[in-house]
Each structure stands twice: as structure tokens, then as C-alpha cells.
Design a protein around this motif. Structure first.
Motif, short mmCIF file in Angstrom:
data_model
loop_
_atom_site.label_atom_id
_atom_site.label_comp_id
_atom_site.label_asym_id
_atom_site.label_seq_id
_atom_site.Cartn_x
_atom_site.Cartn_y
_atom_site.Cartn_z
N TYR A 145 0.85 -1.18 0.00
CA TYR A 145 0.00 0.00 0.00
C TYR A 145 0.89 1.24 0.00
CZ TYR A 145 -3.56 -3.35 1.52
OH TYR A 145 -4.42 -4.42 1.62
N HIS A 182 -1.45 -0.85 -4.28
CA HIS A 182 -2.46 0.15 -3.94
C HIS A 182 -1.72 1.48 -3.90
CE1 HIS A 182 -3.84 -3.69 -2.39
NE2 HIS A 182 -5.07 -3.22 -2.32
N SER A 185 -4.06 7.14 -1.49
CA SER A 185 -4.34 7.22 -0.06
C SER A 185 -4.96 8.58 0.27
CB SER A 185 -3.05 7.02 0.74
OG SER A 185 -3.28 7.13 2.11
N LYS A 221 -7.54 -0.48 -7.62
CA LYS A 221 -7.30 -1.07 -6.31
C LYS A 221 -8.08 -0.29 -5.27
CE LYS A 221 -3.88 -4.15 -7.13
NZ LYS A 221 -3.88 -5.56 -6.70
N HIS A 261 -10.14 0.75 2.10
CA HIS A 261 -9.27 0.11 3.08
C HIS A 261 -8.90 1.15 4.13
CE1 HIS A 261 -6.14 -2.91 4.25
NE2 HIS A 261 -5.52 -1.83 4.68
#
Length: 454
Positions: A145, A182, A185, A221, A261
Motif C-alpha cells: 500500500y 495500492h 491514499s 485497487k 481500506h
């Protein structure tokens, strides 16, 4: 056991309310027992099954949350060794903070098992660096990530990494060239740590996310949402549930069907320099809220993070708090512990509705980036933070050991390895940055000054 309550007639919410009204002896029910949070969320004295239908589809799997260890990468060999060591002692995922794009990530990741999720908090935006991580992720079939957030960089620092066009173009390039990681963010921690209200936090995360959905052509993703969790236990559970609910709702409008997530960490806003052991109590309840709210990953904050550099003892205590919650308090046994809890369901519903209304207002008035440029977002956060600061200064909002029952003999000036207050760094910025600030800073500065005189 199944027929235990069949001997009692059911009591409706209307009957309960009538009995309560009778006991109040003429006092107004709403004025006496229904209270309102600073966000305008009304809290009733009781909740009843006949007021609810199906639980909200909040998602998240509390039982499968991972315990994350934060590691700042300065020396690659030491950081790699520390990662392996913490995995042996209970950590289940790693988050590396990297500020140097020349860091040897091949060496850093060589010993880590492919089954361990790894987060990369980067202080720069580099296509070549991310391509290296993508190649390693492909080779090892690992879950990486990479926490890239140029808009978060703008909000926090006042400047883009380069400029808006270049930063967003870099993200679009990464989205196509790096399919194994991923890459996107949302830094929602900033808003909580700066003093935004719960409704503002959720709405700003939503508007922040929407800017990317509008501007990034391919998002294949799940989006990572970073959240800071405060000490208002049930409200914070509801906040995480509302974030997942609304981010997923907006994502579907862009035909993005991945569940977001969430990586959660305790807030810094209520942490204190004096009577620092109380920070462990605060972070414990905050981690509990994160888990019950459905966070995918929880990265605890060490009790001494304000004034000590990363150290083995602080990290061990922080990690063990989560281990106790997971393996001794059985937080890993139920996936959806908050579903169907009427109070939490109602809080989630109200919070989601108010945040969605604020999000729509932001979109109707220039969008998140537009309001950042105008200074509207910053002004709103400052206003909310000032109201909370006033409550703290007046003693209505309590931090034990600081503005309530302080230990006058406590001394901290000799133990400061880090500067625990807001740092002023005069520089030219495109916009006014959103500044993280703790409630106790002014009071602590006065106490430290007093120590110097003594």
C-alpha cells in the motif's frame, strides 16, 4: 433459555417514553434527557427495536484487523531488522515512513514474507520509486500500500509536491504503470488532529476522495483511507462506519466497486506531555473504537511519541495493547460487533447524513480543492478547534493529569528528545496549511517555562 423472556409482555418505545415522562413529573422530555453533540447529533436516553429496520451495511471485518508497526526508515539495514523483529513479537503488518527516494527498497523488503501487508508512507512523489515497489510486489505477490496523497500534501504543507498538474499526472501514470500496488491514499488524520468536528472529518475525507475519483482515470485497487481516532468512544465507532459507508457510496458513482481500506491510528490532539502514562488509557479506548468501527489495520501510537524518538519500550507497549485487545479481549472473534446496536446505528445514520449534506455543500461551492484555495476549509477547522480549545481551557473538556488533577511535582524538561509543540517554519505557500495542534500545548509550555525558573 430461548423461552426465558416469553413470560414478559413486550414493551414498546412509546410505553417506555410515557413512563419516563411520568417520572419526570412535568419536566420536558426533550430538554431534560435528549442532549446534542457539538455536531448537532441528538442523543436520546434509550433506543428501541421498534424504531429500527435492518442494520446499516457499514462493511468492515473487525475480526480480521491487522496490528501495524510504524517504522521510520533512516538506516535500511536496521529498519529491515527491526521489521523482522517486530513481526516475531506480534506485529502483523508494517508501515515504513521513507523520506529519501534513494532508499534501497529491495534490501529493505528482502526478508519480509510475502504474506505481510506493507504500507509505505512517502515524503516525496516519484514514479521510478513506485515502479520499484510495483516490481517487487509482482515478483513476491505481496500486498503493498503506497500512500500517495498530493492533495493531502497540499492541505498539510500548503504546497504540492511539484504543482497540481504535475502531481495529478504522476498519479495517473502510476495508476496505469503500477497495477500490482495500492497507490492512492486519503490522509484523513490531518483533519482530526487539527481539531475538525466529527461531521467535518467525514465530509472532508469524502470531498478529498471525490477529487481523486474525478481526476484519476484508472483506480483499480481499493483506496486507502487514513483515520485518526479520538476518545469519544461510541461516536468514533460511528465515524469509521460512516466513512466506509459514504466513501464506498461515492466510489460506486464512478463504477469503482472496491471496498475502501481503512488504516486507523489514535489521535495526537488529546495526548499530553505531563502524566504521559494516561496516554496509554486514551490510546487503548481509541484502538477499541477503531477495531469495533471496522478498521482494516490499526497502528497504535506509543505513549511517549510526543517527546521521545522511536524506542523499543514505547513500541513494545503500543504493540502489546493491540495484542491484548485481539487475543485476550477477543476482539478477533466477531466481524460486525457494532451492527444492530441501536445507539451506534443511530449515531452512524445521523453522522452520515450530516456529513453527506456538508459534502454536497462543498461540491456546490467549488469542491474541496476550490475551498482549500479560498481558505474556507482551513477557516472552518480553525473555528471548530477554537471551540474545543475553549472547552479545554475552561475545564469543561477534561484531560486527566493536565487540566484536571495535575501532578505539580511532575518534571519533563529533562526528558524531551523531540520538540512536542507546533513548529513554525516560515515559507512561501500556495495556500494556508491546515495545522495539527494538541489541546494541552499552551498549558504545557507554561509548565515547562516554570520548570526552567525553578
Amino acid at each position: 433459555m430461548s423461552s426465558l423472556f416469553n413470560d414478559f409482555d413486550p414493551v414498546s418505545s412509546k410505553q417506555w417514553k410515557q413512563q419516563i415522562q411520568y417520572e419526570l413529573k412535568g419536566a420536558d422530555y426533550n430538554e431534560t434527557l435528549v442532549w446534542e453533540s457539538p455536531d448537532g447529533i441528538k442523543v436520546k436516553p434509550f433506543y428501541h427495536t421498534d424504531e429500527f429496520n435492518e442494520p446499516l451495511a457499514s462493511g468492515g471485518k473487525a475480526a480480521s484487523f491487522t496490528i501495524c508497526q510504524n517504522i521510520f526508515v533512516h538506516d535500511v539495514e536496521k529498519s529491515a531488522g527491526r521489521a523482522m523483529s517486530t513481526l516475531k513479537r506480534g506485529a502483523e503488518s508494517i508501515r515504513f515512513t521513507i523520506n529519501d527516494e534513494n532508499t534501497d527498497v529491495i534490501k529493505l523488503l528482502a526478508g519480509l514474507p510475502a504474506t505481510v501487508p506493507v504500507y509505505f508512507n512517502l515524503g516525496f512523489l516519484s514514479i521510478d520509486f513506485v515502479k520499484k515497489l510495483d516490481a517487487i510486489a509482482k515478483e513476491k505477490s505481496a500486498a503493498y500500500y503506497v500512500q500517495l496523497d498530493p492533495i493531502g500534501q497540499l492541505a498539510k504543507e500548503g504546497n504540492w509536491f511539484s504543482n497540481m498538474e504535475a502531481d495529478l499526472e504522476t498519479l495517473n501514470t502510476i495508476s496505469i504503470a503500477c497495477p500490482n500496488i495500492h497507490f492512492l491514499s486519503i490522509d484523513g488524520k490531518l483533519y482530526q488532529n487539527a481539531g475538525a468536528t466529527l461531521v467535518q472529518q467525514v465530509a472532508y475525507i469524502l470531498a478529498h476522495s471525490n477529487e481523486y475519483f474525478n481526476r484519476i482515470a484508472t483506480i483499480s485497487k481499493p483506496v486507502v483511507v487514513q483515520v485518526a481516532v479520538g476518545t469519544n468512544y461510541f461516536f468514533e465507532i460511528a465515524k469509521l462506519r460512516a466513512i466506509r459507508l459514504l466513501v464506498n457510496l461515492i466510489a460506486k458513482e464512478y463504477e469503482h466497486d472496491f471496498d475502501c481500506h481503512i488504516i486507523a491510528t489514535p489521535t495526537k490532539r488529546n495526548k499530553t506531555l505531563y502524566d504521559y502514562n494516561v496516554n496509554m488509557l486514551r490510546t487503548t479506548t481509541e484502538c477499541m473504537s477503531a477495531i469495533l468501527g471496522g478498521a482494516d489495520t490499526v497502528a497504535n501510537l506509543a505513549y511517549d511519541a510526543l517527546y521521545h524518538k522511536d524506542n523499543e519500550f514505547g513500541d513494545r507497549i503500543a504493540r502489546n495493547q493491540l495484542l491484548v485487545l485481539k487475543h485476550e479481549s477477543y476482539f478477533d472473534k466477531v466481524n460486525n460487533p457494532a451492527d444492530g446496536a441501536y445507539y451506534i446505528e443511530e449515531l452512524t445514520q445521523q453522522l452520515a447524513e450530516k456529513a453527506l449534506a456538508l459534502f454536497k455543500d462543498i461540491e456546490a461551492n467549488g469542491g474541496f480543492l476550490g475551498q482549500l484555495r479560498e481558505g474556507t476549509i482551513q477557516r472552518k477547522v480553525v473555528e471548530s478547534a477554537a471551540k474545543e480549545q475553549e472547552l479545554f481551557d475552561s475545564g469543561k473538556e477534561v484531560l486527566l493529569g493536565t487540566n484536571k488533577y495535575p501532578n505539580k511535582n511532575d518534571r519533563m524538561s529533562h526528558d524531551l528528545e523531540l520538540f512536542p509543540f507546533v513548529k513554525t517554519n516560515p515559507r512561501k505557500t500556495l495556500i494556508a496549511p491546515i495545522t495539527e495542534r494538541r489541546l494541552a500545548e499552551k498549558m504545557e509550555q507554561e509548565r515547562l517555562a516554570g520548570e526552567d525558573k525553578n
